[in-house]
Scaffold this motif. Structure first.
Motif, PDB file in Angstrom:
ATOM      1  N   TYR A 402       0.839  -1.217   0.000  1.00 23.48           N
ATOM      2  CA  TYR A 402       0.000   0.000   0.000  1.00 23.48           C
ATOM      3  C   TYR A 402       0.863   1.252   0.000  1.00 23.48           C
ATOM      4  O   TYR A 402       0.653   2.168  -0.809  1.00 23.48           O
ATOM      5  N   SER A 403       1.834   1.325   0.909  1.00 18.91           N
ATOM      6  CA  SER A 403       2.640   2.545   1.041  1.00 18.91           C
ATOM      7  C   SER A 403       3.525   2.780  -0.175  1.00 18.91           C
ATOM      8  O   SER A 403       3.899   3.918  -0.468  1.00 18.91           O
ATOM      9  N   LEU A 408       0.706   9.159  -3.000  1.00 21.24           N
ATOM     10  CA  LEU A 408       0.749   9.805  -1.694  1.00 21.24           C
ATOM     11  C   LEU A 408      -0.542  10.559  -1.397  1.00 21.24           C
ATOM     12  O   LEU A 408      -1.059  10.522  -0.272  1.00 21.24           O
ATOM     13  N   GLU A 409      -1.105  11.247  -2.404  1.00 19.93           N
ATOM     14  CA  GLU A 409      -2.326  12.027  -2.155  1.00 19.93           C
ATOM     15  C   GLU A 409      -3.504  11.110  -1.812  1.00 19.93           C
ATOM     16  O   GLU A 409      -4.376  11.478  -1.012  1.00 19.93           O
ATOM     17  N   VAL A 410      -3.531   9.910  -2.401  1.00 18.85           N
ATOM     18  CA  VAL A 410      -4.590   8.949  -2.074  1.00 18.85           C
ATOM     19  C   VAL A 410      -4.405   8.433  -0.645  1.00 18.85           C
ATOM     20  O   VAL A 410      -5.377   8.275   0.106  1.00 18.85           O
ATOM     21  N   GLN A 411      -3.153   8.178  -0.245  1.00 17.69           N
ATOM     22  CA  GLN A 411      -2.883   7.751   1.126  1.00 17.69           C
ATOM     23  C   GLN A 411      -3.332   8.817   2.129  1.00 17.69           C
ATOM     24  O   GLN A 411      -3.928   8.507   3.163  1.00 17.69           O
ATOM     25  N   GLU A 412      -3.043  10.074   1.818  1.00 14.77           N
ATOM     26  CA  GLU A 412      -3.452  11.168   2.711  1.00 14.77           C
ATOM     27  C   GLU A 412      -4.971  11.260   2.787  1.00 14.77           C
ATOM     28  O   GLU A 412      -5.534  11.485   3.866  1.00 14.77           O
TER      29      GLU A 412
END
Length: 439
Positions: A402-403, A408-412
């Motif tokens: 996942y990481s 990154l914007e989807v993770q945030e």
């Protein structure tokens, strides 16, 4: 650019023998709502006259046929128009367009012109019109304004507060004009008219104007007139037409007052030296309490009732302040009784709790207003759905890769959603515990 400026300078010198201006303000390029440069072939050209008067989608198509666009590009341009303006361009008016363009301008940034935002400023014009009409009815036909705008000395707390906020709007407007920071000016004036004068002061004024205290009512009318007079003068450079129309309906302070808004002096900070930190602190507490009460009423669907509200304070000073603003809270929050609890005294049973500030908590009476068993059923279903959503997000974030693979914007965004879901779960659990006690 040169020929436009030169023509205005020469005409001004010819007609008035004076330079019409000494500085020229250059704004950034105006693009469409998506940041694209306006192009006939893309069908995204926005004619200011179409924004002012409005135009149907078919009217936009007809403009393409009457242009010099190559026939092979007309269909592509029509597709662009259908995508951006499926219902055409609504009529927004000159004032809304001017205000919107000035609100958009900021140094070093292109203007992505969204017609829906201009439409929002047309609605602001409507709000301005309706608020002034309501205020004029409140002033009454025989109203005579004081010769000056100075306070009379009998102003209520909310009168002092609105004068203080008006003084701040005048300061920000003058500083913004001097720095060519037009977005700061439009934001200050928009906030004053919409969020302070209309949403707070006019609502607090209704019981005063309908009450029996004539001294308080007369002071309120003089303060209201000052707000209209100064507020319209503040807005006039951006919205000259609607402000002039409304200004002509106001009585004048003196027989020698200017006949038109366009020749009336612009408000100066020295004219409006009414800053009042004490009144602003008191009303900020009232507004914090009001927001907390409204949030609780929305959470428990109390739209048609006026629940009693009990304020738990941390010290005597906060208690005195809360008592002073309790009538305003009652009006703004549509509450029943608003009472300040004695220090250390428990709140009545069956109350929902919210925090207004670090020194004041809200206890909203629900006993007798809601069916606990029915509300528990709704909350249990809501809790189950929130738990499922939280579990899905947790499983997604715990998945291998996942990481590394997910942007990154989807993770945030996932982290924000998880935090919001967990916060919702906590609120639901608190509500369930409250209703279980009421059974």
């Amino acid at each position: 650019l040169f020929f436009w400026v030169a023509r205005m300078v020469m005409l001004g010198l010819k007609l008035t023998e004076k330079l019409p201006f000494r500085e020229v303000y250059l704004h950034a390029i105006v693009r469409d709502a998506h940041g694209r440069k306006m192009s006939k072939s893309l069908g995204n050209v926005i004619d200011p006259l179409d924004v002012i008067h409005g135009v149907s989608l078919q009217g936009l198509h007809d403009q393409l046929l009457n242009s010099n666009l190559d026939p092979s590009e007309v269909e592509k341009a029509k597709e662009g128009q259908r995508a951006d303006f499926p219902a055409g361009i609504p009529e927004c008016g000159t004032d809304a367009l001017r205000f919107g363009l000035c609100a958009y301008t900021s140094q070093g940034r292109d203007i992505n012109l969204d017609v829906n935002r201009i439409l929002g400023y047309r609605h602001f014009c409507n709000k301005l019109w309706n608020a002034t009409k309501f205020a004029l009815r409140g002033l009454g036909k025989g109203f005579v304004p004081s010769p000056t705008s100075k306070p009379e000395g009998h102003e209520s707390l909310v009168d002092r507060w609105i004068r203080s906020r008006l003084a701040e709007a005048v300061r920000l407007s003058n500083e913004g004009f001097q720095a060519y920071d037009f977005p700061a000016v439009t934001t200050a004036q928009y906030s004053f008219w919409l969020y302070e004068l209309c949403d707070v002061y006019l609502e607090c004024l209704k019981p005063v104007l309908n009450g029996v205290d004539q001294v308080a009512a007369d002071c309120a009318r003089q303060t209201l007139y000052t707000c209209l007079d100064v507020g319209l003068r503040l807005l006039s450079p951006f919205m000259p037409f609607v402000t002039e129309e409304l200004f002509q309906r106001l009585p004048r302070r003196t027989p020698n007052a200017p006949a038109s808004l366009c020749v009336t002096p612009y408000p100066e900070p020295s004219e409006c030296s009414w800053k009042d930190p004490e009144a602003e602190a008191a009303l900020e507490l009232a507004l914090s309490i009001t927001r907390a009460v409204r949030s609780l009423r929305a959470d428990y669907n109390l739209t048609r009732t006026r629940p009693d509200c009990f304020l738990e304070v941390a010290d005597e000073a906060t208690g005195a302040l809360a008592s002073a603003v309790s009538a305003y809270v009652q009006t703004l929050a549509s509450a029943g009784v608003v009472a300040v609890l004695a220090l250390g005294a428990p709140a009545p049973q069956g109350c929902a709790v919210a925090v207004a500030s670090d020194r004041c908590s809200i206890h909203l009476q629900l006993q007798g207003l809601v069916d606990p068993a029915r509300e528990l059923g709704k909350l249990q279903a809501k809790r189950s759905e929130a738990q499922r959503q939280a579990q899905r997000l947790q499983e997604r974030r715990a998945a291998s890769g996942y990481s590394a693979k997910v942007p990154l914007e989807v993770q945030e965004a996932d982290e924000v959603k998880l935090q919001q879901t967990e916060a919702e779960l906590r609120k639901v659990d608190e509500a369930i515990a409250l209703f279980q006690k009421m059974l």
